[in-house]
Design a protein around this motif. Sequence first.
Motif, PDB file in Angstrom:
ATOM      1  N   GLY A 157       0.809  -1.226   0.000  1.00 15.52           N
ATOM      2  CA  GLY A 157       0.000   0.000   0.000  1.00 15.52           C
ATOM      3  C   GLY A 157       0.834   1.264   0.000  1.00 15.52           C
ATOM      4  O   GLY A 157       0.337   2.346  -0.316  1.00 15.52           O
ATOM      5  N   GLU A 158       2.087   1.139   0.377  1.00 14.90           N
ATOM      6  CA  GLU A 158       2.975   2.308   0.426  1.00 14.90           C
ATOM      7  C   GLU A 158       3.854   2.407  -0.810  1.00 14.90           C
ATOM      8  O   GLU A 158       4.786   3.196  -0.845  1.00 14.90           O
ATOM      9  N   GLY A 159       3.557   1.570  -1.797  1.00 19.22           N
ATOM     10  CA  GLY A 159       4.300   1.652  -3.057  1.00 19.22           C
ATOM     11  C   GLY A 159       5.726   1.135  -2.969  1.00 19.22           C
ATOM     12  O   GLY A 159       6.600   1.530  -3.743  1.00 19.22           O
ATOM     13  N   ILE A 160       5.973   0.240  -2.013  1.00 22.04           N
ATOM     14  CA  ILE A 160       7.304  -0.362  -1.908  1.00 22.04           C
ATOM     15  C   ILE A 160       7.455  -1.413  -3.010  1.00 22.04           C
ATOM     16  O   ILE A 160       6.599  -2.291  -3.174  1.00 22.04           O
ATOM     17  N   ASP A 161       8.558  -1.327  -3.768  1.00 16.99           N
ATOM     18  CA  ASP A 161       8.773  -2.259  -4.889  1.00 16.99           C
ATOM     19  C   ASP A 161       9.644  -3.449  -4.511  1.00 16.99           C
ATOM     20  O   ASP A 161       9.637  -4.479  -5.193  1.00 16.99           O
ATOM     21  N   PHE A 162      10.436  -3.300  -3.448  1.00 14.83           N
ATOM     22  CA  PHE A 162      11.391  -4.338  -3.076  1.00 14.83           C
ATOM     23  C   PHE A 162      11.686  -4.205  -1.590  1.00 14.83           C
ATOM     24  O   PHE A 162      11.731  -3.094  -1.067  1.00 14.83           O
ATOM     25  N   ILE A 163      11.913  -5.324  -0.923  1.00 15.84           N
ATOM     26  CA  ILE A 163      12.318  -5.282   0.492  1.00 15.84           C
ATOM     27  C   ILE A 163      13.650  -6.009   0.643  1.00 15.84           C
ATOM     28  O   ILE A 163      13.824  -7.118   0.123  1.00 15.84           O
ATOM     29  N   ILE A 164      14.581  -5.366   1.345  1.00 18.30           N
ATOM     30  CA  ILE A 164      15.829  -6.006   1.769  1.00 18.30           C
ATOM     31  C   ILE A 164      15.679  -6.229   3.271  1.00 18.30           C
ATOM     32  O   ILE A 164      15.447  -5.277   4.019  1.00 18.30           O
ATOM     33  N   LEU A 165      15.756  -7.481   3.704  1.00 19.19           N
ATOM     34  CA  LEU A 165      15.411  -7.811   5.092  1.00 19.19           C
ATOM     35  C   LEU A 165      16.506  -8.601   5.794  1.00 19.19           C
ATOM     36  O   LEU A 165      16.870  -9.697   5.358  1.00 19.19           O
ATOM     37  N   ASN A 166      17.008  -8.029   6.887  1.00 18.43           N
ATOM     38  CA  ASN A 166      17.805  -8.810   7.828  1.00 18.43           C
ATOM     39  C   ASN A 166      16.906  -9.021   9.037  1.00 18.43           C
ATOM     40  O   ASN A 166      16.706  -8.104   9.845  1.00 18.43           O
ATOM     41  N   ALA A 167      16.355 -10.199   9.147  1.00 17.79           N
ATOM     42  CA  ALA A 167      15.373 -10.476  10.204  1.00 17.79           C
ATOM     43  C   ALA A 167      16.043 -10.872  11.524  1.00 17.79           C
ATOM     44  O   ALA A 167      15.340 -11.196  12.489  1.00 17.79           O
ATOM     45  N   GLY A 168      17.379 -10.831  11.578  1.00 15.35           N
ATOM     46  CA  GLY A 168      18.072 -11.202  12.820  1.00 15.35           C
ATOM     47  C   GLY A 168      17.650 -12.597  13.250  1.00 15.35           C
ATOM     48  O   GLY A 168      17.408 -13.484  12.419  1.00 15.35           O
ATOM     49  N   ALA A 169      17.539 -12.797  14.548  1.00 14.76           N
ATOM     50  CA  ALA A 169      17.225 -14.126  15.069  1.00 14.76           C
ATOM     51  C   ALA A 169      15.840 -14.633  14.647  1.00 14.76           C
ATOM     52  O   ALA A 169      15.610 -15.852  14.601  1.00 14.76           O
ATOM     53  N   PHE A 170      14.918 -13.711  14.312  1.00  9.25           N
ATOM     54  CA  PHE A 170      13.589 -14.161  13.859  1.00  9.25           C
ATOM     55  C   PHE A 170      13.688 -15.054  12.623  1.00  9.25           C
ATOM     56  O   PHE A 170      12.816 -15.873  12.357  1.00  9.25           O
ATOM     57  N   THR A 171      14.768 -14.850  11.862  1.00  8.46           N
ATOM     58  CA  THR A 171      15.027 -15.663  10.669  1.00  8.46           C
ATOM     59  C   THR A 171      14.874 -17.149  10.960  1.00  8.46           C
ATOM     60  O   THR A 171      14.397 -17.911  10.120  1.00  8.46           O
ATOM     61  N   HIS A 172      15.317 -17.528  12.154  1.00  2.00           N
ATOM     62  CA  HIS A 172      15.479 -18.946  12.449  1.00  2.00           C
ATOM     63  C   HIS A 172      14.233 -19.616  13.015  1.00  2.00           C
ATOM     64  O   HIS A 172      14.186 -20.842  13.089  1.00  2.00           O
ATOM     65  N   TYR A 173      13.241 -18.795  13.413  1.00  2.00           N
ATOM     66  CA  TYR A 173      12.068 -19.448  14.024  1.00  2.00           C
ATOM     67  C   TYR A 173      10.730 -18.754  13.835  1.00  2.00           C
ATOM     68  O   TYR A 173       9.708 -19.291  14.279  1.00  2.00           O
ATOM     69  N   SER A 174      10.702 -17.589  13.166  1.00  2.00           N
ATOM     70  CA  SER A 174       9.415 -16.885  13.105  1.00  2.00           C
ATOM     71  C   SER A 174       8.580 -17.299  11.890  1.00  2.00           C
ATOM     72  O   SER A 174       8.728 -16.756  10.786  1.00  2.00           O
ATOM     73  N   ILE A 175       7.688 -18.238  12.146  1.00  2.00           N
ATOM     74  CA  ILE A 175       6.759 -18.655  11.087  1.00  2.00           C
ATOM     75  C   ILE A 175       5.821 -17.488  10.746  1.00  2.00           C
ATOM     76  O   ILE A 175       5.391 -17.338   9.607  1.00  2.00           O
ATOM     77  N   ALA A 176       5.538 -16.641  11.751  1.00  2.00           N
ATOM     78  CA  ALA A 176       4.651 -15.487  11.513  1.00  2.00           C
ATOM     79  C   ALA A 176       5.286 -14.510  10.521  1.00  2.00           C
ATOM     80  O   ALA A 176       4.606 -13.970   9.634  1.00  2.00           O
ATOM     81  N   LEU A 177       6.586 -14.319  10.650  1.00  2.00           N
ATOM     82  CA  LEU A 177       7.293 -13.436   9.716  1.00  2.00           C
ATOM     83  C   LEU A 177       7.313 -14.060   8.316  1.00  2.00           C
ATOM     84  O   LEU A 177       7.095 -13.388   7.307  1.00  2.00           O
ATOM     85  N   ARG A 178       7.564 -15.329   8.291  1.00  2.00           N
ATOM     86  CA  ARG A 178       7.534 -16.052   7.014  1.00  2.00           C
ATOM     87  C   ARG A 178       6.166 -15.895   6.340  1.00  2.00           C
ATOM     88  O   ARG A 178       6.073 -15.604   5.148  1.00  2.00           O
ATOM     89  N   ASP A 179       5.094 -16.069   7.111  1.00  2.00           N
ATOM     90  CA  ASP A 179       3.747 -15.944   6.551  1.00  2.00           C
ATOM     91  C   ASP A 179       3.469 -14.526   6.065  1.00  2.00           C
ATOM     92  O   ASP A 179       2.775 -14.331   5.057  1.00  2.00           O
ATOM     93  N   ALA A 180       4.004 -13.531   6.775  1.00  2.00           N
ATOM     94  CA  ALA A 180       3.819 -12.128   6.350  1.00  2.00           C
ATOM     95  C   ALA A 180       4.500 -11.904   5.005  1.00  2.00           C
ATOM     96  O   ALA A 180       3.919 -11.277   4.101  1.00  2.00           O
ATOM     97  N   ILE A 181       5.710 -12.424   4.852  1.00  2.00           N
ATOM     98  CA  ILE A 181       6.429 -12.274   3.577  1.00  2.00           C
ATOM     99  C   ILE A 181       5.638 -12.951   2.453  1.00  2.00           C
ATOM    100  O   ILE A 181       5.468 -12.400   1.366  1.00  2.00           O
ATOM    101  N   ALA A 182       5.131 -14.145   2.763  1.00  2.00           N
ATOM    102  CA  ALA A 182       4.369 -14.896   1.749  1.00  2.00           C
ATOM    103  C   ALA A 182       3.053 -14.208   1.393  1.00  2.00           C
ATOM    104  O   ALA A 182       2.506 -14.438   0.316  1.00  2.00           O
ATOM    105  N   SER A 183       2.545 -13.373   2.283  1.00  3.83           N
ATOM    106  CA  SER A 183       1.226 -12.768   2.077  1.00  3.83           C
ATOM    107  C   SER A 183       1.261 -11.536   1.182  1.00  3.83           C
ATOM    108  O   SER A 183       0.217 -11.032   0.778  1.00  3.83           O
ATOM    109  N   VAL A 184       2.456 -11.034   0.882  1.00  7.32           N
ATOM    110  CA  VAL A 184       2.553  -9.855   0.010  1.00  7.32           C
ATOM    111  C   VAL A 184       3.295 -10.225  -1.277  1.00  7.32           C
ATOM    112  O   VAL A 184       4.118 -11.139  -1.288  1.00  7.32           O
ATOM    113  N   ALA A 185       2.976  -9.469  -2.337  1.00 10.28           N
ATOM    114  CA  ALA A 185       3.612  -9.770  -3.632  1.00 10.28           C
ATOM    115  C   ALA A 185       4.974  -9.091  -3.768  1.00 10.28           C
ATOM    116  O   ALA A 185       5.692  -9.327  -4.736  1.00 10.28           O
ATOM    117  N   VAL A 186       5.335  -8.247  -2.812  1.00 11.89           N
ATOM    118  CA  VAL A 186       6.610  -7.516  -2.884  1.00 11.89           C
ATOM    119  C   VAL A 186       7.780  -8.507  -2.711  1.00 11.89           C
ATOM    120  O   VAL A 186       7.804  -9.266  -1.732  1.00 11.89           O
TER     121      VAL A 186
END
Length: 146
Positions: free
Chosen positions: A66-95
């Motif tokens: 909605g904010e017109g972001i075309d690309f995301i560069i993400l360092n999710a830190g430790a969430f990388t290793h266990y956050s299914i919620a973050l994974r689902d958020a990434i999967a839920s957007v086309a960006v």
Amino acid sequence: MSKILVMHGPNLNMLGTREPEIYGSTTLADINSMLEAQAAEAGVDTEFFQSNYEGALIDRIQQAPGEGIDFIILNAGAFTHYSIALRDAIASVAVPVIEVHISNVHTREEFRHKSVIAPVVMGQILGFGTDSYAAAMYVAIRKLKG
Ligand code: DQA
């Protein structure tokens, strides 16, 4: 103008003083200004966001389209290793998202070897210190410029 959102997860606000033997001595502000300049040179806008909170990162990902972001560069830190919620958020957007890590997580503790977000990102860049971000920015700009 194309816009790239650079997101940093938990403890990355501590860069500069946090375990410098692993993460170096560059601060988050230094990284962000380096990336801003790199993008500006290519005529691309940048936004930056850091949070220690999983929900805040998820909210920001959900808002990105909605904010017109075309690309995301993400360092999710430790969430990388266990956050299914973050994974689902990434999967839920086309960006498209590029996953970044400063350290080479595969040479570290075993719990860092797994990325639960890896299957839903475009690709991973890791192990090059803060240059991992610069390499991700290079790729994002290339993709945006076709
Ligand atoms: C990190 C690696 C993660 O395992 C760690 O929890 C971090 C930083 C990196 O950039 O190397 O916070 O994502």
